[in-house]
Design a protein around this motif. Structure first.
Motif, PDB file in Angstrom:
ATOM      1  N   GLU A   1      29.854  25.502  38.353  1.00  0.00           N
ATOM      2  CA  GLU A   1      30.893  25.297  39.373  1.00  0.00           C
ATOM      3  C   GLU A   1      31.835  24.147  39.040  1.00  0.00           C
ATOM      4  O   GLU A   1      32.601  23.706  39.907  1.00  0.00           O
ATOM      5  N   ARG A   2      31.794  23.645  37.800  1.00  0.00           N
ATOM      6  CA  ARG A   2      32.757  22.585  37.416  1.00  0.00           C
ATOM      7  C   ARG A   2      34.181  23.070  37.669  1.00  0.00           C
ATOM      8  O   ARG A   2      34.520  24.227  37.391  1.00  0.00           O
ATOM      9  N   LEU A   3      35.024  22.186  38.144  1.00  0.00           N
ATOM     10  CA  LEU A   3      36.450  22.497  38.270  1.00  0.00           C
ATOM     11  C   LEU A   3      37.064  22.387  36.882  1.00  0.00           C
ATOM     12  O   LEU A   3      36.961  21.335  36.244  1.00  0.00           O
TER      13      LEU A   3
ATOM     14  N   THR B   1      47.800  16.290  50.236  1.00  0.00           N
ATOM     15  CA  THR B   1      46.572  15.719  49.671  1.00  0.00           C
ATOM     16  C   THR B   1      46.336  16.241  48.257  1.00  0.00           C
ATOM     17  O   THR B   1      46.373  17.451  48.019  1.00  0.00           O
ATOM     18  N   VAL B   2      46.113  15.294  47.348  1.00  0.00           N
ATOM     19  CA  VAL B   2      45.780  15.629  45.963  1.00  0.00           C
ATOM     20  C   VAL B   2      44.389  15.069  45.699  1.00  0.00           C
ATOM     21  O   VAL B   2      44.108  13.924  46.074  1.00  0.00           O
ATOM     22  N   VAL B   3      43.511  15.856  45.079  1.00  0.00           N
ATOM     23  CA  VAL B   3      42.165  15.355  44.780  1.00  0.00           C
ATOM     24  C   VAL B   3      41.847  15.583  43.308  1.00  0.00           C
ATOM     25  O   VAL B   3      41.975  16.704  42.803  1.00  0.00           O
ATOM     26  N   LEU B   4      41.446  14.517  42.626  1.00  0.00           N
ATOM     27  CA  LEU B   4      40.968  14.597  41.242  1.00  0.00           C
ATOM     28  C   LEU B   4      39.448  14.678  41.326  1.00  0.00           C
ATOM     29  O   LEU B   4      38.820  13.778  41.901  1.00  0.00           O
ATOM     30  N   GLU B   5      38.851  15.711  40.787  1.00  0.00           N
ATOM     31  CA  GLU B   5      37.398  15.888  40.998  1.00  0.00           C
ATOM     32  C   GLU B   5      36.730  16.691  39.884  1.00  0.00           C
ATOM     33  O   GLU B   5      37.392  17.326  39.066  1.00  0.00           O
ATOM     34  N   HIS B   6      35.389  16.626  39.889  1.00  0.00           N
ATOM     35  CA  HIS B   6      34.578  17.470  39.002  1.00  0.00           C
ATOM     36  C   HIS B   6      34.173  18.769  39.698  1.00  0.00           C
ATOM     37  O   HIS B   6      33.959  19.782  39.059  1.00  0.00           O
ATOM     38  N   PHE B   7      33.983  18.680  41.022  1.00  0.00           N
ATOM     39  CA  PHE B   7      33.445  19.820  41.786  1.00  0.00           C
ATOM     40  C   PHE B   7      34.224  19.993  43.087  1.00  0.00           C
ATOM     41  O   PHE B   7      34.917  19.072  43.529  1.00  0.00           O
ATOM     42  N   GLN B   8      34.034  21.141  43.698  1.00  0.00           N
ATOM     43  CA  GLN B   8      34.714  21.394  44.961  1.00  0.00           C
ATOM     44  C   GLN B   8      33.926  20.746  46.110  1.00  0.00           C
ATOM     45  O   GLN B   8      33.164  21.393  46.822  1.00  0.00           O
TER      46      GLN B   8
ATOM     47  N   ALA C   1      38.965  16.765  36.719  1.00  0.00           N
ATOM     48  CA  ALA C   1      38.778  15.506  35.978  1.00  0.00           C
ATOM     49  C   ALA C   1      37.622  15.653  34.997  1.00  0.00           C
ATOM     50  O   ALA C   1      36.693  16.433  35.227  1.00  0.00           O
ATOM     51  N   THR C   2      37.684  14.896  33.920  1.00  0.00           N
ATOM     52  CA  THR C   2      36.595  14.901  32.943  1.00  0.00           C
ATOM     53  C   THR C   2      35.402  14.109  33.470  1.00  0.00           C
ATOM     54  O   THR C   2      35.552  13.201  34.283  1.00  0.00           O
ATOM     55  N   THR C   3      34.218  14.438  32.963  1.00  0.00           N
ATOM     56  CA  THR C   3      33.028  13.632  33.263  1.00  0.00           C
ATOM     57  C   THR C   3      32.873  12.570  32.166  1.00  0.00           C
ATOM     58  O   THR C   3      33.612  12.558  31.180  1.00  0.00           O
TER      59      THR C   3
ATOM     60  N   PRO D   1      36.883  17.740  26.396  1.00  0.00           N
ATOM     61  CA  PRO D   1      36.964  18.073  27.823  1.00  0.00           C
ATOM     62  C   PRO D   1      36.701  19.563  28.043  1.00  0.00           C
ATOM     63  O   PRO D   1      37.162  20.406  27.269  1.00  0.00           O
ATOM     64  N   LEU D   2      35.961  19.871  29.098  1.00  0.00           N
ATOM     65  CA  LEU D   2      35.689  21.280  29.414  1.00  0.00           C
ATOM     66  C   LEU D   2      36.919  21.891  30.089  1.00  0.00           C
ATOM     67  O   LEU D   2      37.602  21.228  30.879  1.00  0.00           O
ATOM     68  N   GLY D   3      37.178  23.143  29.807  1.00  0.00           N
ATOM     69  CA  GLY D   3      38.327  23.830  30.400  1.00  0.00           C
ATOM     70  C   GLY D   3      39.593  23.038  30.143  1.00  0.00           C
ATOM     71  O   GLY D   3      39.839  22.571  29.036  1.00  0.00           O
ATOM     72  N   GLU D   4      40.357  22.834  31.223  1.00  0.00           N
ATOM     73  CA  GLU D   4      41.592  22.053  31.102  1.00  0.00           C
ATOM     74  C   GLU D   4      41.437  20.680  31.771  1.00  0.00           C
ATOM     75  O   GLU D   4      42.423  20.056  32.170  1.00  0.00           O
ATOM     76  N   ALA D   5      40.190  20.221  31.938  1.00  0.00           N
ATOM     77  CA  ALA D   5      39.972  18.922  32.586  1.00  0.00           C
ATOM     78  C   ALA D   5      40.633  17.809  31.781  1.00  0.00           C
ATOM     79  O   ALA D   5      40.711  17.877  30.550  1.00  0.00           O
TER      80      ALA D   5
END
Ligand code: SF4
Length: 694
Positions: free
Chosen positions: A60-62, A415-422, A435-437, A462-466
């Motif tokens: 479920e990573r963003l 609202t803008v949120v930088l995150e790893h998950f929903q 965002a990257t981990t 980075p995974l995906g486009e993080a």
């Protein structure tokens, strides 16, 4: 197969800041472990971070930017390109800033403790924009201020010396869950004959394993420290030379604590006079024998109305008995200010535009529930029109959660949120940025629990486009037309700027060298206050603080009762007679890790620990679903009957994602936004509730 081992740092909000080794095979991280050579980490990671690969590669990573397609809070999104996301954000921020840039609010905390991915490029961006400043108070500012008034800075004992202590007071914390490497030292001390005492309203896993447990009522720790001082003075368990040479205000202190007899202390704290006397005698007599006595105070004590004063009172104790003379004596709340961090260079407050008609405005992150709902006014300034959230999850973690969610649900709020998950907060975002981990970016870490700078090199792509936070704010700065050279600094350059190489504590700071080794210890003397030299205005441990008097506070140690307790709010207690605290669940770290299945499975579901007598009086049986409520809201949880929660206290281990609970609520439905005596922090553990069968 191409295999390498990369040096990393645990980024989470934990005092241990572990040095980690990540094994990477053909670009995939396959193993994560503690660095066996790092003296504090000693090859051990906690259970949570041992599962870091499960979190990093979580399905479920963003992985892509998204825009909202449903209603706020519904969590419906569709994928968009980075270009569309950045253009949308820049266009909205430019429109708002043209009217008043103070209507834009950053919201961030310690989702990563890294210097680079925390408040460096992000703060440059918000300073240059002229956004509202965020007062970052949610966790530790009350205790930090109390400590600074007394000792002068957030400094203290070296964690590595606790294993030589003869008596350790573990005050307001559960280190097995949240300060594991200190606990390993405390265990080593115990094996050598030390006595461990836990002071905590709740018999936590740690308290169970100590020889003594003093279950004070929540918010009364300051009174217990006053009672201890009374007995230390009455029994002359004092180091008179140390008091004469290195403290200020002893005479006034003696007058102040005269009334704090064991009887009054015991009654205030809800314990027996024998427990007060035992604690003072253990502390006083051990010190009088010349043996090292140590206190590890943690942030639990400062989550009540008088939280700053509680830490201040506790921090007075070592100077009275001369505990600082020994490297294994003294107190530690935080080592954070031992690190010579170059905040001004990293954050560049000088970039803030000067406009006499729009003076800088600050909003306290702990009152976000009220502040998102405030209209524009002369006193408040412009209503908040945009929030950029990074490294935080306010919808779940900020107090009085129903109001916070109402604020984020405003249709006119961008609202803008930088995150790893929903997360719960992402559900309210207009634009979500992946965002990257920690395994995917560069960083450098100070810490608040030991004395090492720790480096973090990217282990995998980075995974995906993080993207790293730093890169996201660099790209946004470019979209906004900010062409100051500082927005072109790379992450490597930011890391190299992080600490003052000429400072006495970091004379060898050198980023390339630290990267190679993974970590370096600050150059701090053993027993830093053995000969005084406190960084207070007087250079002494200040029992009396002139600065506090100037700040409108009581200049001497005092007791400030909780906002909500049967003793201090008897009318409220008729409706809501039970005190509630919500300390960390062992396998969660704030809201991080709640969505890692193996960890959540260990914790089961949200539950409430309750004393059998309180349950019986309400017709509640083990395993019942109960509703916990007060005027601010309520939540449902499964009850667990145990005398780990003293009678009159219920414990809701936290912080659950609201959306993962059956009723979509967590303990912050019940907390309030009133602030602590100092540091403008929330009083999370200063709450009255009622409980009934659901
Ligand atoms: S959360 Fe704390 S104990 Fe666990 S790995 Fe990170 S720093 Fe170490």
């Amino acid at each position: 197969m191409n295999t390498r081992v990369v040096r990393a740092a645990c980024p989470h909000d934990c005092p241990d800041t572990c040095a980690m080794l990540v094994t990477v095979k053909d670009g995939v991280a396959t193993e994560i472990r503690g660095d066996p050579d790092h003296p504090n980490t000693a090859g051990v990671l906690c259970t949570k971070v041992s599962r870091y690969l499960e979190r990093t590669y979580h399905p479920e990573r963003l992985l892509y930017p998204m825009k909202r397609t449903g209603k706020k809070g519904e969590g419906k999104f569709e994928r968009i390109s980075w270009s569309e996301a950045l253009d949308t954000i820049a266009s909205r921020l430019k429109t708002i800033a043209a009217r008043d840039s103070r209507a834009i609010l950053p919201y961030s905390y310690a989702g990563t403790m890294g210097v680079v991915q925390g408040e460096s490029m992000a703060m440059r961006f918000f300073n240059r924009l002229g956004a509202t400043r965020l007062d970052r108070t949610i966790c530790s500012s009350a205790g930090g201020v109390g400590l600074k008034y007394t000792l002068g800075a957030k400094m203290g004992m070296d964690t590595e010396r606790y294993d030589e202590s003869r008596l350790i007071l573990i005050w307001g914390g559960n280190p097995i869950g949240s300060n594991l490497h200190f606990w390993m030292r405390a265990q080593a001390a115990r094996r050598k004959g030390a006595v461990l005492v836990a002071i905590d309203p709740y018999r936590s896993l740690t308290a169970e394993k100590c020889q003594h447990h003093i279950p004070v009522l929540p918010g009364t720790d300051a009174a217990l420290a006053l009672g201890m001082m009374h007995l230390l003075i009455r029994n002359d368990w004092l180091d008179h030379d140390y008091i004469r040479d290195h403290t200020l205000g002893f005479e006034q202190l003696c007058e102040r604590v005269a009334e704090w007899t064991p009887e009054k202390t015991a009654q205030t704290c809800g314990i027996s006079t024998e427990q007060v006397e035992l604690l003072a005698r253990l502390y006083g007599e051990t010190a009088k024998r010349g043996e090292p006595v140590a206190i590890r105070v943690n942030y639990g004590v400062q989550r009540a109305h008088g939280g700053g004063m509680a830490v201040r009172n506790i921090a007075c104790l070592p100077a009275l008995v001369g505990a600082w003379r020994h490297p294994a004596g003294g107190v530690l709340l935080s080592s954070g200010e031992t690190f010579p961090k170059k905040d001004r260079e990293l954050q560049r407050p000088d970039l803030m535009p000067v406009d006499q008609t729009k003076p800088p405005r600050t909003i306290n992150m702990s009152t976000i529930g009220d502040d998102l709902l405030r209209p524009s006014s002369e006193a408040f300034g412009p209503a908040v029109e945009a929030v950029i959230v990074y490294n935080s999850n306010p919808v779940a973690v900020a107090p009085e959660s129903a109001k916070v969610a109402r604020g984020f649900a405003r249709e006119d709020l961008f609202t803008v949120v930088l995150e790893h998950f929903q997360t719960d907060t992402v559900d309210y975002a207009d634009i979500v940025l992946p965002a990257t981990t920690q395994l995917e970016h560069t960083d450098i870490h100070a810490t608040y629990g030991h004395l090492y700078i720790v480096a973090n090199e990217p282990a995998i792509a980075p995974l995906g486009e993080a993207k790293p936070n730093s890169e996201i704010f660099r790209l946004l700065a470019a979209r906004m037309g900010f062409d100051d050279p500082c927005f072109r600094d790379t992450d490597e350059e930011l890391a190299a700027q992080a600490f003052d190489a000429t400072h006495v504590h970091a004379i060898h700071f050198d980023w390339p060298r630290i990267k190679e080794k993974g970590w370096m210890k600050l150059n701090v003397a053993d027993a830093p206050f053995a000969h005084g030299g406190f960084p207070t205005p007087s250079g002494k441990c200040e029992f009396y603080s002139e600065q506090m008097a100037r700040d409108g506070l009581d200049p001497l140690p005092a007791y400030i009762p909780p906002y909500e307790s049967p003793a201090s709010a008897p009318e409220l207690a008729k409706k809501y007679p039970l005190a509630m605290i919500s300390p960390p669940q062992r396998n969660f770290l704030n809201t991080t890790f709640v969505n890692v299945k193996s960890l959540r499975d260990t914790e089961g579901e949200p539950h409430l620990e309750m004393h059998p007598a309180d349950a019986e009086a309400r017709g509640i049986a083990e395993g019942d679903n109960v509703r916990i409520f007060n005027d601010r809201g309520g939540m449902v949880a499964k009850v667990h009957l145990t005398d780990n929660a003293r009678a009159g206290l219920v414990v809701a281990l936290s912080i659950w994602w609201k959306k993962l609970a059956s009723d979509g609520k967590n303990a912050n439905e019940l907390t309030h936004q009133r602030l602590t005596d100092m540091g403008r922090a929330p009083a999370f553990y200063d709450v009255l509730v009622q409980v009934e069968k659901a």
